[in-house]
Scaffold this active site. Structure first.
Site, mmCIF file in Angstrom:
data_model
loop_
_atom_site.group_PDB
_atom_site.id
_atom_site.type_symbol
_atom_site.label_atom_id
_atom_site.label_comp_id
_atom_site.label_asym_id
_atom_site.label_seq_id
_atom_site.Cartn_x
_atom_site.Cartn_y
_atom_site.Cartn_z
ATOM 1 N N CYS A 49 2.180 -7.407 2.449
ATOM 2 C CA CYS A 49 3.571 -7.482 1.985
ATOM 3 C C CYS A 49 3.879 -6.365 1.001
ATOM 4 C CB CYS A 49 3.861 -8.855 1.380
ATOM 5 S SG CYS A 49 2.771 -9.303 0.017
ATOM 6 N N HIS B 181 3.274 -12.339 -4.047
ATOM 7 C CA HIS B 181 3.972 -11.907 -2.836
ATOM 8 C C HIS B 181 5.036 -10.865 -3.189
ATOM 9 C CE1 HIS B 181 5.478 -12.058 1.208
ATOM 10 N NE2 HIS B 181 6.663 -12.523 0.837
#
Length: 554
Positions: free
Chosen positions: A117, A483
């Site tokens: 990510c 994230h």
């Protein structure tokens, strides 16, 4: 409904028209408008039995099948209704690549290939730079012949980025960046580090990925202003700035001993927002980053001493990267910990105060004129909206609702020779024309204020003002976990008729790996941090576009 076929002749062309005898002249005029492009109010229709007016019943004329009718008139502007040169193609009939390039198409997301990510968010934000897309499209990779050891050379990261963005532009489906990731790990083995808690790859820092990609592009991606001009680095032209730094010893004894401050020039690819207990806004963090303490040996004192390094910006790039320095090495956990403090940032950033005197002198007149022009534009738009709300039916009638009184002027002479004083009025259309002319003159004046040195550097910021275009965010408490996502502001579509960009709708794309969704600007306000939720890590700003001498936005 009774209809009668007639033939309308206009400028040598014959049009077959079905006249509805139950309708009025207004309906008939709009039928002719759709065929000829001549506005109803500009049409003169010659029919035996009288003139066609808006409220005239068409049954009055006792039409005969095939009867010829003459129409006079020309279009009032060039934006007439014409048949499209190319046949209309529906989305269902388009290829995947054609559908992906239509106005309003959802851009492609990127598949998470296992803790990637950090890379996906970086790639999506860099893709928001149209000049980078153009330069990559022209990039030609060097030959990939084997080297002397018989092994293939490492994959060209710039070529892989070119191919990746091309593939993404041809689909709306999530794309898996396998080849680019392989190229990145080949060039920078740190991104191939394995996870300590599992069999997959470790999470990495998006800022490090951003820096390494930009560094590679700086070496490989070259651009030319004209075919005759020399090549220059794309990054140096559009994304790098210059600092003028002054290093001075803090101790008076060094200055009394004759030690002079050392002035140097430095290139920067990003500005850092350093966060401490007093940092509440991006401006505070940038100020912290431009002043630092350094310990070094003083030749005058003959020992180590503390120096203050103060930097001022001497060149601002068109695209500015700002990094929130949120991660620091925590010895207890042997991990990069995260500073959770809330730090707000603006959609429009003014960096003039951080520039040196020379650059500030160039930017201040342009910046101030930009704000003046914007206020004039807002005033004009507000006036038009207010008039529209109040009713515009009488705007162009002298003395009507929209009329504005001017100073009294002599309007005639009475029988006894005295001058009679009267009042003249301007219609809203006349007032609008005057305001538009004044606004155009102000834009030309703005253009003339741009210093020639800046005007010739189209990769630089010419006003000191930036608008936010992209944000890379991080969720979690550590750089090695959590994230990453990114937000990219939607670009305004191009008007097919004028070739100019329309007004932006203020919406953003949120890229969460393969999931792409549209969000409103208030979502960006929530990225200031203050906890483990998503907080801004990298900001991408673009110099605000300035009007050209003709008044159009470049």
């Amino acid at each position: 409904m009774a209809t009668i076929p007639v033939v309308v002749k206009h400028q040598g062309t014959k049009y077959d028209v079905e006249v509805d005898t139950d309708s009025t002249g207004e309906v008939f005029k709009f039928q002719l408008y759709s065929l000829t492009g001549v506005e109803p109010e500009r049409q003169k229709i010659l029919i035996k039995g009288g003139q066609v007016k808006d409220d005239t019943p068409m049954s009055k004329f006792n039409f005969q099948p095939g009867q010829s009718i003459m129409m006079l008139g020309t279009p009032g502007n060039k934006d007439v209704l014409t048949r499209p040169k190319e046949p209309v193609k529906f989305v269902e009939d388009m290829t995947e690549a054609e559908a992906a390039q239509q106005e309003g198409a959802i851009p492609a997301g990127l598949t998470n290939l296992g803790n990637t990510c950090y890379l996906n968010s970086t790639l999506q934000t860099l893709r928001a730079i149209p000049e980078l897309q153009n330069a990559l499209g022209k990039y030609e990779a060097p030959s990939s012949a084997m080297n002397t050891t018989g092994l293939l050379p490492p994959l060209d990261l710039t070529k892989q980025l070119r191919d990746l963005y091309k593939s993404m532009s041809e689909t709306q489906e999530p794309y898996a960046p396998h080849t680019f990731l392989t190229s990145l790990r080949s060039a920078f083995p740190q991104f191939a580090e394995r996870s300590r808690t599992g069999n997959g790859f470790a999470q990495q820092d998006a800022e490090e990925a951003w820096s390494q990609i930009v560094t590679q592009l700086r070496q490989k991606l070259r651009v030319k202003d004209t075919p005759e001009s020399p090549e220059s680095s794309f990054i140096d032209k559009y994304m790098s700035g210059e600092l003028t730094a002054e290093l001075e010893c803090d101790e008076p004894a060094a200055r009394e001993g004759g030690e002079k401050p050392v002035v140097s020039k430095e290139t920067f690819l990003k500005l850092s927002c350093h966060i401490d207990g007093n940092t509440n806004h991006l401006r505070d963090g940038i100020a912290n980053g431009l002043s630092e303490k350094i310990e070094k040996r003083s030749e005058v004192l003959g020992r180590e001493a503390v120096y203050t390094k103060t930097s001022k910006i001497s060149r601002l790039p068109k695209y500015l990267t700002v990094q929130f320095v949120r991660f620091f090495w925590k010895r207890e956990t042997q991990k990069k910990a995260k500073i959770m403090r809330k730090v707000t940032f603006p959609h429009e950033l003014d960096l003039v105060e951080f520039c040196d005197d020379k650059l500030k002198g160039m930017l201040v007149p342009v910046r101030d004129k930009v704000r003046e022009v914007r206020k004039d534009e807002e005033d004009i738009e507000r006036a038009r909206k207010r008039r529209k709300r109040n009713g515009a039916g009488e705007d162009d009638i002298p003395g009507g609702k929209g009329a504005k009184k001017e100073d009294s002027k002599a309007s005639g002479t009475s029988g006894d020779g005295d001058v009679e004083m009267g009042e003249t009025y301007k219609t809203d259309a006349e007032i609008d024309a005057e305001r538009d002319a004044a606004l155009l003159a102000a834009k030309k004046e703005l253009n003339a204020l741009i210093d020639p040195a800046l005007a010739n550097d189209d990769g630089a910021n010419q006003s000191g003002l930036y608008e936010l275009r992209g944000v890379v965010t991080h969720q979690g408490a550590s750089a090695d976990s959590g994230h990453y996502t990114s937000y990219v502001k939607k670009s305004a579509p191009v008007d097919a008729k004028t070739g100019k960009r329309k007004e932006e709708d203020g919406k953003w794309w949120w890229f969460n790996d393969d999931k792409v969704s549209e969000v409103t600007a208030d979502k960006i306000e929530a990225l200031a941090g203050g906890g483990e939720s998503h907080s801004a890590l990298i900001l991408l700003y673009r110099a605000i576009p300035l009007p050209s001498a003709e008044g159009t936005i470049e």
